[in-house]
Design an enzyme around this catalytic site. Sequence first.
Site, PDB file in Angstrom:
ATOM      1  N   THR A  94      12.513  31.043 -14.229  1.00  0.00           N
ATOM      2  CA  THR A  94      12.283  31.492 -15.604  1.00  0.00           C
ATOM      3  C   THR A  94      10.877  31.007 -15.956  1.00  0.00           C
ATOM      4  O   THR A  94      10.683  29.880 -16.385  1.00  0.00           O
ATOM      5  CB  THR A  94      13.334  30.908 -16.559  1.00  0.00           C
ATOM      6  N   LYS A 169      14.653  38.506 -19.811  1.00  0.00           N
ATOM      7  CA  LYS A 169      15.271  37.176 -19.714  1.00  0.00           C
ATOM      8  C   LYS A 169      15.079  36.386 -21.034  1.00  0.00           C
ATOM      9  O   LYS A 169      16.027  35.819 -21.562  1.00  0.00           O
ATOM     10  CB  LYS A 169      14.654  36.417 -18.535  1.00  0.00           C
ATOM     11  N   LYS A 244      13.746  25.209 -23.400  1.00  0.00           N
ATOM     12  CA  LYS A 244      12.619  25.794 -22.657  1.00  0.00           C
ATOM     13  C   LYS A 244      12.590  27.315 -22.839  1.00  0.00           C
ATOM     14  O   LYS A 244      11.549  27.902 -23.129  1.00  0.00           O
ATOM     15  CB  LYS A 244      12.769  25.457 -21.165  1.00  0.00           C
TER      16      LYS A 244
HETATM   17  P1  NAD Z   1      15.928  22.263 -10.645  1.00  0.00           P
HETATM   18  O1  NAD Z   1      15.060  21.300 -11.381  1.00  0.00           O
HETATM   19  O2  NAD Z   1      17.288  21.845 -10.228  1.00  0.00           O
HETATM   20  O3  NAD Z   1      15.175  22.745  -9.308  1.00  0.00           O
HETATM   21  C1  NAD Z   1      13.790  22.961  -9.225  1.00  0.00           C
HETATM   22  C2  NAD Z   1      13.320  22.495  -7.859  1.00  0.00           C
HETATM   23  O4  NAD Z   1      11.926  22.737  -7.753  1.00  0.00           O
HETATM   24  C3  NAD Z   1      13.529  20.984  -7.631  1.00  0.00           C
HETATM   25  O5  NAD Z   1      14.239  20.775  -6.428  1.00  0.00           O
HETATM   26  C4  NAD Z   1      12.115  20.428  -7.562  1.00  0.00           C
HETATM   27  O6  NAD Z   1      11.983  19.321  -6.669  1.00  0.00           O
HETATM   28  C5  NAD Z   1      11.336  21.636  -7.069  1.00  0.00           C
HETATM   29  N1  NAD Z   1       9.912  21.561  -7.392  1.00  0.00           N
HETATM   30  C6  NAD Z   1       9.339  21.191  -8.564  1.00  0.00           C
HETATM   31  N2  NAD Z   1       8.000  21.278  -8.472  1.00  0.00           N
HETATM   32  C7  NAD Z   1       7.733  21.707  -7.215  1.00  0.00           C
HETATM   33  C8  NAD Z   1       6.523  22.003  -6.505  1.00  0.00           C
HETATM   34  N3  NAD Z   1       5.317  21.866  -7.090  1.00  0.00           N
HETATM   35  N4  NAD Z   1       6.617  22.418  -5.223  1.00  0.00           N
HETATM   36  C9  NAD Z   1       7.825  22.555  -4.617  1.00  0.00           C
HETATM   37  N5  NAD Z   1       9.006  22.283  -5.228  1.00  0.00           N
HETATM   38  C10 NAD Z   1       8.940  21.876  -6.511  1.00  0.00           C
HETATM   39  O7  NAD Z   1      15.967  23.589 -11.541  1.00  0.00           O
HETATM   40  P2  NAD Z   1      17.029  24.783 -11.457  1.00  0.00           P
HETATM   41  O8  NAD Z   1      18.151  24.506 -12.375  1.00  0.00           O
HETATM   42  O9  NAD Z   1      17.272  25.089 -10.009  1.00  0.00           O
HETATM   43  O10 NAD Z   1      16.187  25.948 -12.144  1.00  0.00           O
HETATM   44  C11 NAD Z   1      15.176  26.650 -11.437  1.00  0.00           C
HETATM   45  C12 NAD Z   1      14.711  27.787 -12.317  1.00  0.00           C
HETATM   46  O11 NAD Z   1      15.815  28.651 -12.607  1.00  0.00           O
HETATM   47  C13 NAD Z   1      14.157  27.345 -13.686  1.00  0.00           C
HETATM   48  O12 NAD Z   1      13.053  28.149 -13.997  1.00  0.00           O
HETATM   49  C14 NAD Z   1      15.321  27.569 -14.635  1.00  0.00           C
HETATM   50  O13 NAD Z   1      14.905  27.804 -15.976  1.00  0.00           O
HETATM   51  C15 NAD Z   1      15.956  28.810 -14.031  1.00  0.00           C
HETATM   52  N6  NAD Z   1      17.371  28.995 -14.310  1.00  0.00           N
HETATM   53  C16 NAD Z   1      18.233  27.935 -14.275  1.00  0.00           C
HETATM   54  C17 NAD Z   1      19.584  28.136 -14.564  1.00  0.00           C
HETATM   55  C18 NAD Z   1      20.555  26.970 -14.517  1.00  0.00           C
HETATM   56  O14 NAD Z   1      21.696  27.137 -14.992  1.00  0.00           O
HETATM   57  N7  NAD Z   1      20.197  25.819 -13.949  1.00  0.00           N
HETATM   58  C19 NAD Z   1      20.059  29.411 -14.873  1.00  0.00           C
HETATM   59  C20 NAD Z   1      19.163  30.487 -14.869  1.00  0.00           C
HETATM   60  C21 NAD Z   1      17.828  30.263 -14.585  1.00  0.00           C
END
Ligand code: NAD
Length: 296
Positions: A94, A169, A244
């Site tokens: 997102t 979204k 966010k």
């Molecule tokens: P999360 O924080 O669990 O995972 C993100 C991952 O990215 C982490 O493992 C982190 O170590 C990695 N990361 C961060 N910076 C990095 C970099 N520079 N290089 C490589 N890896 C890096 O987050 P999530 O819940 O998996 O969400 C991911 C995306 O999906 C977000 O944009 C979130 O808004 C979206 N999203 C989440 C949900 C939910 O329910 N969790 C639902 C829909 C959408």
Amino acid sequence: MAKIGFIGLGAMGLPMARNLLARGHHVCGHDASPRAIQAWVDAGGAVAPDLADLVAGADVVITMLPSGPIVLDVFERGIWPYARNGQVFIDCSTSGVPSARRLHVAAAERGHSMLDAPVTGGVAGAEAATLTFMVGGDAKVFESMKDVLSAMGAKLVYTGGPSTGQAVKVCNNMAAGIIKIAISEAFVLARKLGVEDQVLFDVASAGSAQAFALTRTCPVPGLVASSPSSRDYRNGFATSLMLKDMILAQEAAMSAGAPTVLGGAATHLYQLCAGAGLGDLDNGIVYQYLLGQQQG
Ligand code: NAD
């Protein structure tokens, strides 16, 4: 089967990448966190020594990272320098509309194919491969990526040109965030007027206030067994993530000149919840926050 480089193996990315593996794709993963890498290796995934290697060996590169600025940084420093002709880049994070626009412009300048493809459905949907994808970009590129996306999701919606996936979204989540507060306010008022929670639920769920935020993710504990509120607001959609998305919607509304009076007010309320230390809990916690407030 495609050779896929998957960057961002967190709560969403890890199960999404696992589902690609399960469909027979060759998936090479990368994450900044050693713990996330270990979980991926434990799931049988391959790891590239560095991003240059991962990008060079992929037909398709997927990003699932926390925010737009992080996505832009990873593309600028770790992806574009190693990208080659014929590859497709799909950002499922997102990231927001302005970041998606910048990514599409950067891709077009370099002659690469790009899709913005954020998802809805949460961690449970990522695990069960039942996510809904909102996909913006070139329609032919979308068609060519259906096989890859359908390994992770049950519904693929083509939203139109570049950045429209992110637009859909933020509009969807802004509405969801507002509705959660509307339902919460109704229950707080009902309680202060001496009405039982169950009574309002029975009427509202069969009437004009019927909503997903009522019958599926009800913010009042004990009314819907599977709602995060009924498990102490754990393992739901965190207030910090809702905030966010609300802020992304506000930024998009400002740039488009769209009136979002309730969106602005809802953003402020989620900010107050996060400021009160409730950011890690499911966004239905807004009900408990309101319950604790006294109107002037
Ligand atoms: P999360 O924080 O669990 O995972 C993100 C991952 O990215 C982490 O493992 C982190 O170590 C990695 N990361 C961060 N910076 C990095 C970099 N520079 N290089 C490589 N890896 C890096 O987050 P999530 O819940 O998996 O969400 C991911 C995306 O999906 C977000 O944009 C979130 O808004 C979206 N999203 C989440 C949900 C939910 O329910 N969790 C639902 C829909 C959408």
